[in-house]
Design an enzyme around this catalytic site. Structure first.
Site, short mmCIF file in Angstrom:
data_model
loop_
_atom_site.label_atom_id
_atom_site.label_comp_id
_atom_site.label_asym_id
_atom_site.label_seq_id
_atom_site.Cartn_x
_atom_site.Cartn_y
_atom_site.Cartn_z
N LEU A 14 0.92 -1.28 -0.29
CA LEU A 14 -0.08 0.21 -0.36
C LEU A 14 1.08 0.97 -0.24
O LEU A 14 1.74 1.65 1.28
CB LEU A 14 -0.71 0.36 1.08
CG LEU A 14 -1.90 -0.98 1.62
CD1 LEU A 14 -2.93 -0.62 2.41
CD2 LEU A 14 -2.53 -1.76 0.04
N ARG A 21 2.61 14.63 6.90
CA ARG A 21 3.80 14.86 8.07
C ARG A 21 5.35 14.92 7.56
O ARG A 21 5.87 15.77 8.06
CB ARG A 21 3.18 14.58 8.83
CG ARG A 21 2.31 14.31 9.96
CD ARG A 21 2.06 13.60 11.22
NE ARG A 21 0.93 12.20 10.86
CZ ARG A 21 1.53 11.01 11.61
NH1 ARG A 21 2.13 11.34 12.75
NH2 ARG A 21 0.83 10.27 10.71
N TYR A 110 3.37 -2.60 3.56
CA TYR A 110 2.59 -0.85 3.35
C TYR A 110 4.24 -0.54 2.52
O TYR A 110 5.34 -0.39 2.62
CB TYR A 110 2.80 -0.15 4.79
CG TYR A 110 1.82 -0.63 5.42
CD1 TYR A 110 0.21 -0.93 5.36
CD2 TYR A 110 1.71 0.08 7.02
CE1 TYR A 110 -0.50 -0.81 6.08
CE2 TYR A 110 -0.12 -0.14 7.42
CZ TYR A 110 -1.38 -0.49 7.11
OH TYR A 110 -1.76 -0.54 7.55
N ASN A 179 -1.87 -3.63 15.46
CA ASN A 179 -2.42 -4.58 14.49
C ASN A 179 -0.94 -3.37 13.99
O ASN A 179 -0.87 -2.55 13.41
CB ASN A 179 -3.47 -4.13 14.08
CG ASN A 179 -3.36 -4.35 12.46
OD1 ASN A 179 -2.72 -5.44 11.77
ND2 ASN A 179 -4.81 -3.45 11.83
N ASN A 386 55.89 9.38 -12.24
CA ASN A 386 55.78 10.00 -11.68
C ASN A 386 55.66 11.08 -11.58
O ASN A 386 56.17 11.74 -12.31
CB ASN A 386 57.18 10.49 -10.47
CG ASN A 386 56.99 10.80 -9.59
OD1 ASN A 386 56.67 10.12 -8.23
ND2 ASN A 386 57.12 11.81 -8.88
N ALA A 432 61.03 21.67 -13.91
CA ALA A 432 60.42 22.21 -12.80
C ALA A 432 59.92 23.48 -13.64
O ALA A 432 60.71 24.38 -14.56
CB ALA A 432 61.04 22.65 -12.00
#
Ligand code: UD1
Ligand code: CA
Length: 483
Positions: A14, A21, A110, A179, A386, A432
């Protein structure tokens, strides 16, 4: 599926309720626990029973919910509930979507009860079958039963019906057996009984619960299956309850994985989604979140403070303080700390992506290392290469992304910028600060920076009176003294 249970002819889930909420534009049952919507949790438990028919009854935000459900469970029957309210009407319309001559056991559950397991459903069906019941209702005893329907019994202790809170007398309100809303029914009995259910009650709803008294009146056996684990039947109506159930679900997942041989240092700060797969001797350190279809190989160490979403982690890899999504980390590779692996990152075995690195759409070969401070995107790096500190692939020209291809056994110096599209051959080096705009052949050293020129005496001439000038002056005295 529980071995003793016969497969039910149908499971009806269901999912028509509004879920107001939650205060959300998203349907309540699509809110997630452990990376799975609540209705998906319910449907996983239901489909594990291998029913001939799996049905979801929908109404609120019908199209969104139906699309969501069909996306994961394409074989499901979607049944629409009309304007008549109540769980009884919902089940009636679920049955109407199926063959009229349905025989066997129909399970009702549910879409907003996410912790229910297929084991409990299987035991419910097994009890139902073994006792030859018309209805078997799953119940539990609560210290505070308010809000729930109460189980009514006669002097002999036999179930005679269920009374809703809003219709209950003082004496009935004191009953602590409730229930759960989860039942096994005989299909033919259920169909017939629902025709007799009216809306003569406080809520003007067609109550599914009325079926119990009707079944009994018609000579059917009505019984309960009791469960002591209340979390399995707890529904989520607001975000407080969703978060509580999520925590309990997570505790259970953590316990499950610990029993499977995973070390979890701090389960309270470790979150493991439903579909995550872990291997023996994995260690999860505090603050680890594993989402989606993440899978972790034997001996790998994840964390602390790492969030992995859809990540494959190889055996013995080490991943610390990392955020990674849609990535693969090879066996014995290391990642982190403070590393950001974006989608399409593939790190080979024994490779490394170190501190303060970002990668995206990048394949890094076996044994290659991106050790510190950089960005590699839209790139392919060969084996045992690297990449120096601070290297960057400049992959974006402002309009398009371009690829960088770096070979195997390459050594790049600090602060190399690869201006894509560009290719670096095997065994090449860069100097570099190189800005690599042209392809570098295998074995070449790429230098792009202009030769260094020192303007002697620049500081004394251009910054007279500064502390730098003073220091330079002192240094010149010292060096002339030693000459
Ligand atoms: C129902 C039971 C109550 C039980 C409780 C357990 C009835 C009449 N009462 O309470 O005995 O203790 O569940 O949680 O069955 N739904 C629909 N269509 C509807 C109404 C509900 O699909 O018209 C779905 C909801 O989306 C939800 C489930 O049924 O998943 C239960 O609905 P809810 O309103 O929460 O339960 P109650 O009727 O209050
Ligand atoms: Ca209700």
């Amino acid at each position: 599926m529980s071995s003793q249970a016969q497969a039910p002819v149908a499971v009806i889930v269901l999912a028509a309720g509004a879920g107001t909420r939650m205060k959300s534009t998203k349907p309540k049952i699509m809110h997630e626990i452990a990376g799975r919507s609540m209705v998906s949790h319910a449907l996983h438990a239901a489909s594990a029973l291998e029913p001939s028919n799996l049905v979801a009854v929908v109404r609120h935000q019908r199209d969104l919910v139906a699309e969501h459900i069909l996306n994961e469970f394409p074989q499901i029957t979607i049944a629409d509930q009309d304007e008549i309210p109540g769980t009884g009407r919902a089940v009636e319309q679920g049955l109407e979507a199926l063959d009229e001559g349905l025989e066997g056991t129909v399970v009702v559950t549910y879409g907003d009860v996410p912790l229910l397991t297929s084991e409990v459903l299987g035991e419910l069906v097994a009890t139902h079958d073994a006792q030859g019941n018309a209805v078997t209702v799953l119940t539990t005893e609560l210290d505070d039963p308010s809000g729930y329907g109460r189980i009514l019994r006669d002097e002999a202790g036999d179930v005679v019906g269920i009374r809703e809170q809003k219709d209950a007398s003082e004496a009935e309100l004191a009953i602590r057996e409730i229930n759960s809303g989860i039942y096994a029914f005989d299909a033919a009995m259920l169909r017939a009984a629902l025709k007799e259910v009216t809306i003569e009650n406080a809520q003007r709803e067609k109550y599914l619960t009325d079926v119990l008294a009707i079944a009994r009146r018609n000579g059917g056996r009505v019984a309960t299956a009791q469960i002591s684990d209340r979390w399995q039947i707890e529904g989520a109506n607001d975000r407080v309850q969703v978060s509580r159930l999520a925590r309990i679900y997570n505790e259970r997942r953590c316990e499950y994985w610990m029993r499977e041989g995973v070390t979890i240092i701090d389960p309270s700060s470790t979150w493991i989604d439903a579909e995550v797969v872990l291997s023996q001797d994995v260690t999860l350190k505090p603050g680890t979140q594993l989402h989606g279809r993440t899978a972790v190989g034997t001996g790998a160490i994840i964390g602390p403070d790492s969030t992995l979403t859809n990540v494959m982690v190889g055996q013995n890899a080490v991943v610390k303080r990392t955020d990674a999504t849609d990535a693969r980390i090879g066996a014995a590779a290391t990642v982190g700390p403070f590393t950001y692996l974006r989608p399409g990152t593939e790190l080979g075995a024994d490779g490394k992506i170190g501190a303060f690195y970002e990668t995206k759409n990048a394949t890094i070969g076996r044994g290659s290392k991106l050790s510190h401070l950089g960005y590699v995107g839209d790139a392919e790096v060969g084996e045992f290469t690297n990449i120096g500190c601070g290297n960057i692939t400049a992959n974006y020209d402002g309009e398009k992304k371009h690829r960088t291809k770096i070979g195997s056994h390459v050594r790049t110096s600090s602060n190399t910028v690869f201006v894509a599209p560009v290719e670096i051959g095997d065994g090449a080096y860069t100097g570099a600060g190189a800005v690599v705009r042209k392809n570098v052949p295998a074995g070449a050293l790429a230098l792009s920076v202009a030769p260094q020129r020192n303007s002697e005496g620049w500081t004394l001439a251009k910054r007279p009176g500064s502390s730098s000038a003073d220091a330079a002056f002192k240094a010149s005295l010292d060096s002339s003294a030693t000459e």
